[in-house]
Write a protein that holds these residues in place. Structure first.
Motif, PDB file in Angstrom:
ATOM      1  N   LEU A   6       4.543   2.282  -6.487  1.00 47.04           N
ATOM      2  CA  LEU A   6       4.047   1.354  -5.460  1.00 47.04           C
ATOM      3  C   LEU A   6       5.190   0.430  -5.009  1.00 47.04           C
ATOM      4  CD1 LEU A   6       1.536   0.361  -3.897  1.00 47.04           C
ATOM      5  CD2 LEU A   6       1.186  -1.306  -5.744  1.00 47.04           C
TER       6      LEU A   6
ATOM      7  N   ILE B  75       0.830  -1.224   0.000  1.00 46.35           N
ATOM      8  CA  ILE B  75       0.000   0.000   0.000  1.00 46.35           C
ATOM      9  C   ILE B  75       0.861   1.270   0.000  1.00 46.35           C
ATOM     10  CG2 ILE B  75      -1.945  -1.122   1.137  1.00 46.35           C
ATOM     11  CD1 ILE B  75      -0.966   0.073   3.767  1.00 46.35           C
ATOM     12  N   ASN B  76       2.109   1.127   0.333  1.00 42.70           N
ATOM     13  CA  ASN B  76       2.972   2.296   0.406  1.00 42.70           C
ATOM     14  C   ASN B  76       3.538   2.627  -0.975  1.00 42.70           C
ATOM     15  OD1 ASN B  76       2.662   2.516   3.214  1.00 42.70           O
ATOM     16  ND2 ASN B  76       4.231   0.952   3.553  1.00 42.70           N
TER      17      ASN B  76
ATOM     18  N   ASP C 205       6.290  -2.870  -3.684  1.00 47.02           N
ATOM     19  CA  ASP C 205       5.749  -4.248  -3.645  1.00 47.02           C
ATOM     20  C   ASP C 205       6.901  -5.235  -3.424  1.00 47.02           C
ATOM     21  OD1 ASP C 205       4.315  -6.543  -3.800  1.00 47.02           O
ATOM     22  OD2 ASP C 205       3.688  -6.287  -5.898  1.00 47.02           O
TER      23      ASP C 205
END
Length: 327
Positions: free
Chosen positions: A102, A92-93, A104
């Motif tokens: 993003l 989500i960061n 991931d």
């Protein structure tokens, strides 16, 4: 987001694994889970190139250290917490410094989870194998001790069997030796009995013949005395021979009363003979004396007749000689 170099990332990853192995409650709060996600993103995320790839040796070294010291944590707790992170992580960061890209790291977390579980399984398997090995070693030790005890018992039983065999052999030798000795004694006994019989029979026959041959040349007192003395000597001699045979055969009981009675009877006979000689109990009767004188007179007459015959023969011879001279 803080930028870490490679060594810092390695150290941070090892520290994170140790923190996850201490308690099952470290991921209980949402805030705590978010803090661990951020720490993982700081380790793995890389803006300039591919994401960070952890060192497998670091994971194995950290897990081995935890397994060796219970105060540092527990591998089962670590496995549970790693599964919770893998299942709960959602990217989500975003990286604001690089066009809000993003962040991931799901692939890296999955690899970390996989490598962690693999090493945990390997360590547990090694421990289980080590435990089984120790158990086998303990069982082998018990079997070895049992074999040693059985070997010692076997040695004792063998020694006892050898001692028993030696004892039985010694007994058998003694029995054979005793049997031989007993057989020799029996042979000597048989020969002794035969010698005693021969001695008694020969002595008795010789004595009887001598007595019968000279019965008319000795007085009755002398004859009875000699008979009693010879009987005393022969009876004692035969008894001594039989006593010697009894002693050879190990029979200590002696029948003294037999020889004592025999000697007493013979000595009483000698005493009675002496008394008879002193008192003339066995002198010849008058009738027997008359017969003896008659026989002497007859013998004298025979001698006179023979003398006269010889004189007549002499006279006749002289006459013949005279006649021959005249012619």
């Amino acid at each position: 987001m803080q930028i870490l170099n490679e060594q810092e990332k390695r150290d941070s990853l090892r520290q994170l694994l140790m923190d996850l192995s201490k308690s099952q409650d470290v991921l209980k709060d949402r805030k705590d889970r978010r803090d661990y996600y951020l720490r993982l993103e700081a380790i793995y995320y890389n803006t300039d190139s591919d994401n960070y790839r952890h060192f497998y040796s670091d994971i194995f070294a950290c897990l081995s250290l935890i397994d060796a010291d219970d105060s540092l944590g527990n591998l089962d707790i670590l496995a549970q917490n790693m599964e919770s992170i893998k299942e709960g992580y959602i990217p989500i960061n975003r990286d604001e410094a690089h066009n809000n890209e993003l962040i991931d790291i799901r692939k890296e977390i999955i690899k970390l989870y996989d490598h962690t579980n693999l090493d945990i399984s390997r360590i547990n398997y090694t421990k289980r194998m080590a435990g089984e090995t120790q158990s086998e070693l303990a069982r082998a030790k018990v079997l070895i001790e049992d074999l040693k005890n059985k070997l010692a018992e076997s040695d004792v039983a063998r020694a006892e069997a050898v001692n028993h065999l030696n004892t039985e052999s010694s007994k058998l030798k003694e029995e054979v030796r005793d049997g031989q000795k007993k057989m020799q004694n029996e042979y000597i006994t048989i020969l002794g009995i035969f010698a005693a019989i021969v001695l008694a029979f020969t002595g008795g026959m010789t004595f009887s013949s001598s007595v019968l041959e000279n019965i008319d040349k000795a007085s009755i007192y002398r004859m009875i005395t000699i008979v009693l003395i010879l009987g005393l000597v022969l009876s004692n001699l035969i008894w001594l021979l039989i006593d010697f045979l009894r002693d050879i055969n190990g029979k200590s009981i002696r029948k003294w009363w037999l020889i004592a009675i025999t000697d007493v009877v013979l000595l009483l006979g000698l005493l009675l003979t002496f008394l008879s000689y002193k008192n003339h109990w066995l002198d010849v009767s008058p009738r027997a004396s008359i017969s003896t004188e008659a026989e002497q007179h007859i013998e004298g007459n025979k001698a006179t007749i023979n003398t006269e015959d010889e004189e007549s023969e002499t006279s006749k011879s002289e006459k013949e000689i005279t006649t021959n001279k005249t012619d």
